[in-house]
Structure formats: C-alpha cells, structure tokens
Design an enzyme around this catalytic site. Structure first.
Site, PDB file in Angstrom:
ATOM      1  N   TYR A 154       0.728  -1.094  -0.049  1.00  0.00           N
ATOM      2  CA  TYR A 154      -0.060   0.087   0.105  1.00  0.00           C
ATOM      3  C   TYR A 154       0.908   1.124   0.102  1.00  0.00           C
ATOM      4  CZ  TYR A 154      -3.609   3.057   1.948  1.00  0.00           C
ATOM      5  OH  TYR A 154      -4.687   4.175   2.220  1.00  0.00           O
ATOM      6  N   ALA A 156       3.663   1.547  -1.112  1.00  0.00           N
ATOM      7  CA  ALA A 156       4.577   1.660  -2.394  1.00  0.00           C
ATOM      8  C   ALA A 156       3.457   2.257  -3.411  1.00  0.00           C
ATOM      9  CB  ALA A 156       5.109   0.269  -2.900  1.00  0.00           C
TER      10      ALA A 156
HETATM   11  P1  NDP Z   1     -13.422   2.833   1.952  1.00  0.00           P
HETATM   12  O1  NDP Z   1     -12.977   1.458   2.022  1.00  0.00           O
HETATM   13  O2  NDP Z   1     -14.323   3.447   2.740  1.00  0.00           O
HETATM   14  O3  NDP Z   1     -13.920   2.922   0.416  1.00  0.00           O
HETATM   15  C1  NDP Z   1     -13.345   2.530  -0.918  1.00  0.00           C
HETATM   16  C2  NDP Z   1     -14.104   3.084  -2.020  1.00  0.00           C
HETATM   17  O4  NDP Z   1     -13.074   2.708  -3.248  1.00  0.00           O
HETATM   18  C3  NDP Z   1     -15.287   2.672  -2.098  1.00  0.00           C
HETATM   19  O5  NDP Z   1     -15.998   3.439  -2.734  1.00  0.00           O
HETATM   20  C4  NDP Z   1     -14.971   1.267  -3.063  1.00  0.00           C
HETATM   21  O6  NDP Z   1     -16.135   1.114  -3.815  1.00  0.00           O
HETATM   22  C5  NDP Z   1     -14.044   2.094  -3.887  1.00  0.00           C
HETATM   23  N1  NDP Z   1     -13.244   0.757  -4.722  1.00  0.00           N
HETATM   24  C6  NDP Z   1     -12.511  -0.151  -4.106  1.00  0.00           C
HETATM   25  N2  NDP Z   1     -11.894  -0.871  -4.840  1.00  0.00           N
HETATM   26  C7  NDP Z   1     -12.436  -0.317  -6.314  1.00  0.00           C
HETATM   27  C8  NDP Z   1     -12.127  -0.769  -7.714  1.00  0.00           C
HETATM   28  N3  NDP Z   1     -11.405  -1.928  -7.974  1.00  0.00           N
HETATM   29  N4  NDP Z   1     -12.647  -0.069  -8.606  1.00  0.00           N
HETATM   30  C9  NDP Z   1     -13.449   1.040  -8.124  1.00  0.00           C
HETATM   31  N5  NDP Z   1     -13.638   1.562  -6.995  1.00  0.00           N
HETATM   32  C10 NDP Z   1     -13.035   0.740  -6.017  1.00  0.00           C
HETATM   33  O7  NDP Z   1     -12.111   3.717   1.587  1.00  0.00           O
HETATM   34  P2  NDP Z   1     -11.822   4.939   2.409  1.00  0.00           P
HETATM   35  O8  NDP Z   1     -12.735   6.093   2.023  1.00  0.00           O
HETATM   36  O9  NDP Z   1     -11.130   5.192   3.931  1.00  0.00           O
HETATM   37  O10 NDP Z   1     -10.426   5.466   1.328  1.00  0.00           O
HETATM   38  C11 NDP Z   1     -10.419   6.329   0.310  1.00  0.00           C
HETATM   39  C12 NDP Z   1      -9.132   6.677  -0.085  1.00  0.00           C
HETATM   40  O11 NDP Z   1      -8.507   7.488   0.746  1.00  0.00           O
HETATM   41  C13 NDP Z   1      -8.315   5.533  -0.437  1.00  0.00           C
HETATM   42  O12 NDP Z   1      -7.351   5.634  -1.817  1.00  0.00           O
HETATM   43  C14 NDP Z   1      -7.437   5.095   0.603  1.00  0.00           C
HETATM   44  O13 NDP Z   1      -6.398   4.412   0.365  1.00  0.00           O
HETATM   45  C15 NDP Z   1      -7.109   6.527   1.124  1.00  0.00           C
HETATM   46  N6  NDP Z   1      -6.877   6.861   2.458  1.00  0.00           N
HETATM   47  C16 NDP Z   1      -7.716   6.322   3.518  1.00  0.00           C
HETATM   48  C17 NDP Z   1      -7.375   6.536   4.655  1.00  0.00           C
HETATM   49  C18 NDP Z   1      -8.180   6.239   5.881  1.00  0.00           C
HETATM   50  O14 NDP Z   1      -7.674   6.405   6.861  1.00  0.00           O
HETATM   51  N7  NDP Z   1      -9.486   5.877   5.713  1.00  0.00           N
HETATM   52  C19 NDP Z   1      -6.025   7.285   5.019  1.00  0.00           C
HETATM   53  C20 NDP Z   1      -5.098   7.600   4.068  1.00  0.00           C
HETATM   54  C21 NDP Z   1      -5.473   7.328   2.560  1.00  0.00           C
HETATM   55  P3  NDP Z   1     -17.606   0.073  -3.341  1.00  0.00           P
HETATM   56  O15 NDP Z   1     -18.130   1.070  -2.351  1.00  0.00           O
HETATM   57  O16 NDP Z   1     -18.171  -0.044  -4.618  1.00  0.00           O
HETATM   58  O17 NDP Z   1     -16.819  -1.090  -2.847  1.00  0.00           O
END
Ligand code: NDP
Length: 246
Positions: A154, A156
């Site tokens: 992650y 990376a």
């Molecule tokens: P969630 O797990 O709450 O939501 C993830 C979202 O990504 C969902 O809407 C999901 O869709 C979508 N998703 C996952 N895989 C795919 C895919 N293959 N194609 C399209 N959509 C996809 O995550 P967060 O809201 O916590 O995270 C959002 C971003 O912020 C991410 O990039 C995460 O790495 C980053 N982040 C989060 C942190 C945290 O503490 N929460 C900290 C730092 C960064 P569906 O609902 O349909 O499954």
C-alpha cells in the site's frame, strides 16, 4: 464554488469519496460517481447529489481493469460531454508483513491504488486538457510518505501516486490543468473500522491534534483544490493528518 463544473470521483460510494461527492454537489458540481461493488451505497450518494440540484450518475467500474476504465470513461463523456475535475480516490488495502505477503496482495493493491489512477487519468486526459480549469486530485496517504510496517504494498502504491502526480502536473501545466495529491492520515471510514481498538488508540496517540480525522476533513481540502483560488497550486502533496507527520 464549483457551480456548473463536472467531476468524476472514483470510489464515490463510501467513506472519503462519498464525503467529497457530497461537498462537490453542495457547491453545484455535476458528478459522475464510480463505484465497484456497492451499488446500493452509490445510488444513495447519487440521489443526495441530485437533491442538491446537480446532475449526478453512478457508474460501476473496476478501476484496476484498463478496458473497463476505457469503456466507462467513454460512457461518462457521452453522458456529460466534458469533465473538468478528476478525483482518483478508489483504494484498497491487503495488509501483512512483507514476509507473509502473497503476490496477489501486491498485484491487487498496486492495480487499484496506483494503476487505477493512471488508467482513469489516461482516458480522461483529452477532456481534462480542454477544460478551462482542469483539476486532477489524487488521494494518496501519509503512509506513502513515511512507510508503515504491514503496508509495504500500500505504501509503495501511495508513494507511486505522488511521483505520478508530479509528472502529470508538469505535462498538464501548459494547459493550466493542476494536479495535486492529498495525503490523509488516520480517517474514520470502513477501511479503518476493521482495526482492533488497541491499534486505533495507538494510531490516535500519534496524532498531535488527538483525534481521528473525518471524511469531511478531506472533502474540504478536495473542494479547495478544485476551486478557482487554488489555480496556482500544482504538483503538491497536501497532508491532512492532524500533524501525524510533520
Ligand atoms: P473505503 O474502503 O471506505 O471506500 C473505498 C472506496 O473505493 C469505495 O467507494 C469502493 O467502492 C471503491 N473501490 C474499491 N476498489 C475499487 C475498484 N477496484 N474500482 C473502483 N472502485 C473501487 O475507503 P476510504 O474512504 O477510507 O479511502 C478512500 C481513499 O483514501 C483510498 O484511496 C484510501 O487508500 C485513502 N486513504 C484512506 C485513509 C483512511 O484512514 N481511511 C488514510 C489515507 C488514505 P465500493 O463501495 O463499490 O466497494
């Protein structure tokens, strides 16, 4: 305000992406919302956006699948004509110590978090470059800057997103399209809810502001980076982490 502009937000169905979608809709921005498996949640976000008076539509797409991204971007463009703002937010984790990590854990995390953002940007580049005030906003993580045991794949991917953003910031600058990264810290979403209480408490103790971040903390910054006042900011990493990494 983002009145009359159109944004594509990946992972807009839940967590941070959902909060960004809600804030953009409040500011008058039309929305193409990409989700993966959670149609029900996406339908709710789309309906709430429409209640704000903007055009909004959900699209099922796996951002790690190049062909699916190409087809979805084509459909979005035929529905909306132009896209001004792309928020690459979709992300997943498959955490483990590197010595126990499977090839699949590495491939999937890189494919969704890094290649997915590259594929989306690649297919929307022509329309973004035509926009008078185009924006690309990539959601990385503080982990991409400082590393984290158990998250080598992650970290990376999230570090890769920073190099990607700085490169396209230089490519797109002649057309006044800005490209920036938001690096959130520890944010309260489904992604972090699986952490045991002890791990969550330990992480919170590392935050000088002594609280877990909210999706709205990130949405406010994503709205600022998309607005007119941010038009001279490009190639930057904005940390929104309560001071976790200074
Ligand atoms: P969630 O797990 O709450 O939501 C993830 C979202 O990504 C969902 O809407 C999901 O869709 C979508 N998703 C996952 N895989 C795919 C895919 N293959 N194609 C399209 N959509 C996809 O995550 P967060 O809201 O916590 O995270 C959002 C971003 O912020 C991410 O990039 C995460 O790495 C980053 N982040 C989060 C942190 C945290 O503490 N929460 C900290 C730092 C960064 P569906 O609902 O349909 O499954």
């Amino acid at each position: 305000m983002l009145q009359g502009r159109t944004a594509v937000i990946t992972g807009g169905s839940r967590g941070i992406g959902r909060a960004i979608a809600e804030e953009y809709a409040r500011q008058g921005c039309n929305l193409a919302l990409i989700y993966h498996g959670n149609e029900q949640a996406a339908v709710q976000v789309v309906a709430a956006a429409q209640d704000c008076g903007v055009r909004a539509q959900g699209y099922q797409c796996d951002v790690s699948d190049w062909k699916s991204v190409e087809a979805t971007c084509g459909t979005i463009l035929s529905d909306f004509d132009t896209v001004d703002i792309l928020v690459n937010n979709a992300g997943i984790v498959h955490d483990n110590l590197l010595m126990r990590m499977r090839e699949q854990d590495i491939d999937e995390v890189l494919a969704v978090n890094l290649k997915g953002a590259m594929a989306m940007t690649r297919h929307l580049t022509p329309t973004l470059l035509k926009s008078p005030d185009g924006r690309v906003i990539n959601i990385s993580s503080v982990v991409g800057l400082m590393g984290n045991p158990g998250q080598a794949n992650y970290a990376a991917a999230k570090a890769g997103l920073i190099g990607f953003t700085k490169s396209i910031a230089r490519e797109f600058a002649p057309r006044s399209v800005t490209c920036n990264v938001i690096a959130p810290g520890f944010i309260d979403t489904d992604m972090t809810s699986a952490l045991p209480d002890s791990a969550a408490e330990k992480l919170t103790s590392l935050v000088p502001l002594k609280r877990v971040g909210t999706p709205e903390d990130i949405a406010g910054v994503a709205a600022f980076l998309a607005c007119d006042q941010a038009s001279y900011i490009t190639g930057q990493v904005i940390q929104v982490d309560g001071g976790m990494r200074m």
